[in-house]
Design a protein around this motif. Structure first.
Motif, mmCIF file in Angstrom:
data_model
loop_
_atom_site.group_PDB
_atom_site.id
_atom_site.type_symbol
_atom_site.label_atom_id
_atom_site.label_comp_id
_atom_site.label_asym_id
_atom_site.label_seq_id
_atom_site.Cartn_x
_atom_site.Cartn_y
_atom_site.Cartn_z
ATOM 1 N N ALA A 254 46.256 68.804 38.373
ATOM 2 C CA ALA A 254 44.816 68.941 38.600
ATOM 3 C C ALA A 254 44.043 68.715 37.310
ATOM 4 O O ALA A 254 43.009 68.032 37.298
ATOM 5 C CB ALA A 254 44.505 70.332 39.173
ATOM 6 N N ILE A 255 44.532 69.283 36.209
ATOM 7 C CA ILE A 255 43.881 69.100 34.915
ATOM 8 C C ILE A 255 43.949 67.642 34.487
ATOM 9 O O ILE A 255 42.952 67.048 34.049
ATOM 10 C CB ILE A 255 44.543 69.994 33.848
ATOM 11 C CG1 ILE A 255 44.386 71.486 34.190
ATOM 12 C CG2 ILE A 255 43.975 69.689 32.468
ATOM 13 C CD1 ILE A 255 42.993 72.013 34.019
ATOM 14 N N ARG A 256 45.112 67.037 34.624
ATOM 15 C CA ARG A 256 45.287 65.660 34.180
ATOM 16 C C ARG A 256 44.399 64.706 34.982
ATOM 17 O O ARG A 256 43.814 63.758 34.416
ATOM 18 C CB ARG A 256 46.756 65.257 34.278
ATOM 19 C CG ARG A 256 47.649 65.966 33.274
ATOM 20 C CD ARG A 256 49.064 65.435 33.254
ATOM 21 N NE ARG A 256 49.822 65.791 34.455
ATOM 22 C CZ ARG A 256 50.176 64.942 35.403
ATOM 23 N NH1 ARG A 256 49.839 63.660 35.318
ATOM 24 N NH2 ARG A 256 50.865 65.350 36.444
ATOM 25 N N MET A 257 44.276 64.922 36.284
ATOM 26 C CA MET A 257 43.416 64.078 37.102
ATOM 27 C C MET A 257 41.961 64.199 36.673
ATOM 28 O O MET A 257 41.240 63.201 36.579
ATOM 29 C CB MET A 257 43.551 64.444 38.583
ATOM 30 C CG MET A 257 44.833 63.991 39.222
ATOM 31 S SD MET A 257 44.812 64.174 41.025
ATOM 32 C CE MET A 257 44.621 65.934 41.198
ATOM 33 N N ALA A 258 41.532 65.431 36.421
ATOM 34 C CA ALA A 258 40.137 65.648 36.015
ATOM 35 C C ALA A 258 39.848 64.982 34.677
ATOM 36 O O ALA A 258 38.781 64.376 34.489
ATOM 37 C CB ALA A 258 39.845 67.144 35.937
ATOM 38 N N VAL A 259 40.800 65.079 33.745
ATOM 39 C CA VAL A 259 40.622 64.445 32.440
ATOM 40 C C VAL A 259 40.526 62.935 32.595
ATOM 41 O O VAL A 259 39.623 62.283 32.040
ATOM 42 C CB VAL A 259 41.783 64.818 31.495
ATOM 43 C CG1 VAL A 259 41.757 63.956 30.237
ATOM 44 C CG2 VAL A 259 41.709 66.292 31.119
ATOM 45 N N GLU A 260 41.445 62.353 33.345
ATOM 46 C CA GLU A 260 41.479 60.895 33.478
ATOM 47 C C GLU A 260 40.243 60.354 34.190
ATOM 48 O O GLU A 260 39.731 59.285 33.835
ATOM 49 C CB GLU A 260 42.746 60.469 34.214
ATOM 50 C CG GLU A 260 42.988 58.983 34.172
ATOM 51 C CD GLU A 260 44.396 58.602 34.594
ATOM 52 O OE1 GLU A 260 44.609 57.408 34.855
ATOM 53 O OE2 GLU A 260 45.276 59.495 34.662
#
Length: 229
Positions: free
Chosen positions: A118-124
């Motif tokens: 979830a964090i990685r998707m939001a960052v990308e």
């Protein structure tokens, strides 16, 4: 169906879901119905949520056509990169994507260790994350229990917390811990505010052990065997 069952839906924090642009809804997971309830929080803002769900649900003869018709995202855990890329594309296009960072239903009804996706998707995608919780839905249908979709007047609490926007310069491990803490805080508040308690002599399966219920402790839930009496 919700009207027939007269479920007591209590949605708070819906104002935290942005009225435009992409966003990740990161929700706790206690029931097979959580994606429906979590998605309700976006409706006051005019947002529909596209959820990531395991591909076995899409193969179900009843649920499959519904999931495909609502254009949710099928997740093949053996080849998850394709679904991850699809979610990032939808977020970048301004859609709301719902995820369950615990990956599976928490049998202990506490927040399990969560994945960093979830964090990685939001960052990308450059979008905020909205922590969420649903409580009460486990009384209708949860893991290891027969579903009870005839039970009426069940309160279901839906809570959305303040969003935060991670960046590529942040420590992703620390942000994942922060997200889990915010999800647990929302769950604790929902459990505290829940308007019903089990009646004397009834099954307390839907309460966590630390609140006097018979759900397994987090440690016991790591094992698939039933909790000893």
């Amino acid at each position: 169906m919700f009207r027939v069952l007269d479920l007591k839906l209590d949605v708070r924090g819906a104002e935290h879901i942005p009225v435009s642009g992409g966003a990740v809804l990161a929700c706790t997971h206690v029931s097979y119905l959580d994606f429906i309830f979590c998605g309700l929080a976006g409706l006051p803002s005019g947002r529909k949520t596209r959820f990531m769900a395991k591909e076995q649900i899409f193969r179900n003869r009843v649920a499959g056509p519904l999931m495909r018709g609502m254009r949710h995202i099928s997740v093949d855990r053996a080849a998850g990169q394709a679904s991850y890329r699809e979610a990032v594309e939808k977020l970048s296009a301004g859609e709301v994507v719902g995820v369950f960072p615990e990956a599976t239903i928490s049998r202990s009804f506490t927040v399990k260790p969560i994945k960093s996706g979830a964090i990685r998707m939001a960052v990308e995608a450059g979008v905020p994350i909205v922590p969420m919780t649903v409580w009460g839905s486990q009384r209708l249908w949860t893991k290891g229990r027969p579903k009870n979709l005839t039970q009426r007047h069940v309160p279901v609490l839906i809570r959305a917390g303040a969003p935060f926007q991670p960046t590529k310069d942040d420590d992703l491990d620390k942000l994942t811990i922060t997200l889990r803490e915010r999800m647990q805080t929302l769950l604790d508040e929902a459990q505290r505010d829940y308007p019903e308690k089990p009646r004397p002599g009834t099954d307390t399966f839907w309460l966590p052990a630390h609140l006097g219920g018979t759900a397994p402790t987090p440690e016991e839930a790591l094992d698939s065997s039933p909790r000893p009496e």
